[in-house]
Scaffold this motif. Structure first.
Motif, PDB file in Angstrom:
ATOM      1  N   ALA A 119      43.526 -18.726 -51.543  1.00 56.03           N
ATOM      2  CA  ALA A 119      43.773 -17.446 -50.783  1.00 56.03           C
ATOM      3  C   ALA A 119      45.074 -17.831 -49.841  1.00 56.03           C
ATOM      4  O   ALA A 119      45.335 -19.121 -49.835  1.00 56.03           O
ATOM      5  CB  ALA A 119      42.630 -17.258 -49.776  1.00 56.03           C
ATOM      6  N   ALA A 120      45.676 -17.124 -49.201  1.00 59.58           N
ATOM      7  CA  ALA A 120      46.834 -17.330 -48.239  1.00 59.58           C
ATOM      8  C   ALA A 120      46.588 -16.499 -47.047  1.00 59.58           C
ATOM      9  O   ALA A 120      45.880 -15.319 -47.087  1.00 59.58           O
ATOM     10  CB  ALA A 120      48.078 -16.549 -48.832  1.00 59.58           C
ATOM     11  N   ILE A 121      46.937 -17.173 -45.995  1.00 58.75           N
ATOM     12  CA  ILE A 121      46.545 -16.422 -44.733  1.00 58.75           C
ATOM     13  C   ILE A 121      47.990 -16.470 -43.830  1.00 58.75           C
ATOM     14  O   ILE A 121      48.342 -17.632 -43.906  1.00 58.75           O
ATOM     15  CB  ILE A 121      45.514 -17.299 -43.699  1.00 58.75           C
ATOM     16  N   VAL A 122      48.408 -15.433 -43.303  1.00 58.33           N
ATOM     17  CA  VAL A 122      49.459 -15.449 -42.412  1.00 58.33           C
ATOM     18  C   VAL A 122      49.186 -15.690 -41.147  1.00 58.33           C
ATOM     19  O   VAL A 122      48.041 -15.291 -40.617  1.00 58.33           O
ATOM     20  CB  VAL A 122      50.262 -14.039 -42.455  1.00 58.33           C
ATOM     21  N   VAL A 123      49.773 -16.966 -40.574  1.00 56.75           N
ATOM     22  CA  VAL A 123      49.282 -17.411 -39.236  1.00 56.75           C
ATOM     23  C   VAL A 123      50.411 -17.212 -38.357  1.00 56.75           C
ATOM     24  O   VAL A 123      51.460 -17.427 -38.620  1.00 56.75           O
ATOM     25  CB  VAL A 123      48.921 -18.971 -39.182  1.00 56.75           C
TER      26      VAL A 123
ATOM     27  N   ALA B 164      45.832 -14.668 -39.297  1.00 63.11           N
ATOM     28  CA  ALA B 164      45.196 -15.712 -38.335  1.00 63.11           C
ATOM     29  C   ALA B 164      46.128 -15.754 -36.969  1.00 63.11           C
ATOM     30  O   ALA B 164      47.280 -15.604 -37.187  1.00 63.11           O
ATOM     31  CB  ALA B 164      44.703 -17.226 -38.933  1.00 63.11           C
ATOM     32  N   VAL B 165      45.604 -16.136 -35.883  1.00 65.33           N
ATOM     33  CA  VAL B 165      46.293 -16.367 -34.761  1.00 65.33           C
ATOM     34  C   VAL B 165      46.029 -17.564 -34.263  1.00 65.33           C
ATOM     35  O   VAL B 165      44.882 -17.697 -34.010  1.00 65.33           O
ATOM     36  CB  VAL B 165      46.123 -15.178 -33.767  1.00 65.33           C
TER      37      VAL B 165
ATOM     38  N   HIS C  19      57.356 -12.272 -40.165  1.00 61.89           N
ATOM     39  CA  HIS C  19      57.740 -10.898 -40.078  1.00 61.89           C
ATOM     40  C   HIS C  19      56.624 -10.112 -40.970  1.00 61.89           C
ATOM     41  O   HIS C  19      56.176 -10.672 -42.009  1.00 61.89           O
ATOM     42  CB  HIS C  19      58.980 -10.561 -40.822  1.00 61.89           C
ATOM     43  N   LEU C  20      55.994  -8.939 -40.572  1.00 66.42           N
ATOM     44  CA  LEU C  20      54.839  -8.385 -41.216  1.00 66.42           C
ATOM     45  C   LEU C  20      55.348  -7.053 -41.486  1.00 66.42           C
ATOM     46  O   LEU C  20      55.798  -6.448 -40.728  1.00 66.42           O
ATOM     47  CB  LEU C  20      53.492  -8.305 -40.656  1.00 66.42           C
ATOM     48  N   ASP C  21      55.091  -6.541 -42.838  1.00 62.20           N
ATOM     49  CA  ASP C  21      55.096  -5.213 -43.050  1.00 62.20           C
ATOM     50  C   ASP C  21      53.792  -4.269 -43.293  1.00 62.20           C
ATOM     51  O   ASP C  21      53.080  -5.079 -44.262  1.00 62.20           O
ATOM     52  CB  ASP C  21      56.111  -4.841 -44.463  1.00 62.20           C
ATOM     53  N   PHE C  22      53.609  -3.361 -42.662  1.00 59.52           N
ATOM     54  CA  PHE C  22      52.288  -2.538 -42.971  1.00 59.52           C
ATOM     55  C   PHE C  22      52.815  -1.224 -43.414  1.00 59.52           C
ATOM     56  O   PHE C  22      53.753  -0.597 -42.938  1.00 59.52           O
ATOM     57  CB  PHE C  22      51.749  -2.431 -41.524  1.00 59.52           C
ATOM     58  N   LEU C  23      52.103  -0.870 -44.707  1.00 52.44           N
ATOM     59  CA  LEU C  23      52.409   0.388 -45.390  1.00 52.44           C
ATOM     60  C   LEU C  23      51.327   1.324 -44.663  1.00 52.44           C
ATOM     61  O   LEU C  23      50.307   1.016 -44.749  1.00 52.44           O
ATOM     62  CB  LEU C  23      52.031   0.122 -46.858  1.00 52.44           C
ATOM     63  N   VAL C  24      51.986   2.572 -44.354  1.00 53.97           N
ATOM     64  CA  VAL C  24      51.218   3.859 -43.600  1.00 53.97           C
ATOM     65  C   VAL C  24      51.583   4.813 -44.217  1.00 53.97           C
ATOM     66  O   VAL C  24      52.628   5.161 -44.931  1.00 53.97           O
ATOM     67  CB  VAL C  24      51.457   3.847 -42.071  1.00 53.97           C
ATOM     68  N   GLU C  25      50.740   5.984 -44.155  1.00 55.90           N
ATOM     69  CA  GLU C  25      50.770   7.188 -44.496  1.00 55.90           C
ATOM     70  C   GLU C  25      51.589   8.253 -43.703  1.00 55.90           C
ATOM     71  O   GLU C  25      51.948   9.338 -43.977  1.00 55.90           O
ATOM     72  CB  GLU C  25      49.760   7.909 -45.089  1.00 55.90           C
ATOM     73  N   ASP C  26      51.322   8.042 -42.208  1.00 54.32           N
ATOM     74  CA  ASP C  26      51.890   8.696 -41.204  1.00 54.32           C
ATOM     75  C   ASP C  26      52.425   7.714 -40.254  1.00 54.32           C
ATOM     76  O   ASP C  26      51.784   7.020 -39.231  1.00 54.32           O
ATOM     77  CB  ASP C  26      50.683   9.324 -40.540  1.00 54.32           C
ATOM     78  N   LEU C  27      53.991   7.732 -40.201  1.00 54.95           N
ATOM     79  CA  LEU C  27      54.365   6.814 -39.227  1.00 54.95           C
ATOM     80  C   LEU C  27      54.030   7.116 -37.470  1.00 54.95           C
ATOM     81  O   LEU C  27      53.865   6.551 -36.748  1.00 54.95           O
ATOM     82  CB  LEU C  27      55.758   7.112 -39.224  1.00 54.95           C
TER      83      LEU C  27
END
Length: 130
Positions: A6-10, A50-51, A72-80
């Motif tokens: 697995a991979a975890i962004v920290v 993780a933080v 940098h994180l990207d989150f995909l959303v349906e309603d900005l």
């Protein structure tokens, strides 16, 4: 059999408990691990984040060059707009809220510790014809 399971962004910050709570609520997830210096969150869609405590952490200064973008994180959303209200309500702040033209609309934000992330609009899927 893969070596990496697995991979975890920290993300580093001074107060991991508070920042983990921000992401837990944003991702509608759960806290899956916590120690004195690390808190892990699993989002509803399976994303693992993780933080980690770093008393000397300084927020990235993106888009300025000093202390530039560290993660940098990207989150995909349906309603900005709905996502922005949720982020601000959780303690995040807008960095860039102008919607660029085109099918890949996005907006930039910072979490409460200053890490930047982007909301990207998920393009609607056209129904199949025929």
């Amino acid at each position: 059999m893969p070596v990496v399971k697995a991979a975890i962004v920290v993300l580093d910050c001074a107060e991991p408990e508070k920042l983990a709570e921000f992401y837990k609520e944003l991702l509608e997830g759960e806290r899956t691990y916590a120690s004195a210096n690390l808190v892990e969150v699993k989002g509803a869609d399976g994303l693992r984040l993780a933080v980690r405590r770093d008393a000397n952490a300084t927020p990235p200064s993106w888009p300025r060059p000093e202390n530039s973008l560290q993660a940098h994180l990207d989150f995909l959303v349906e309603d900005l707009d709905e996502a922005e209200r949720r982020i601000v309500g959780l303690g995040g702040r807008p960095l860039e809220t102008k919607d660029p033209a085109g099918p890949y609309e996005e907006r930039g934000y910072a979490d409460p510790a200053g890490h930047s992330f982007t909301l990207r609009l998920v393009p609607p899927l056209a129904p199949k014809l025929g």
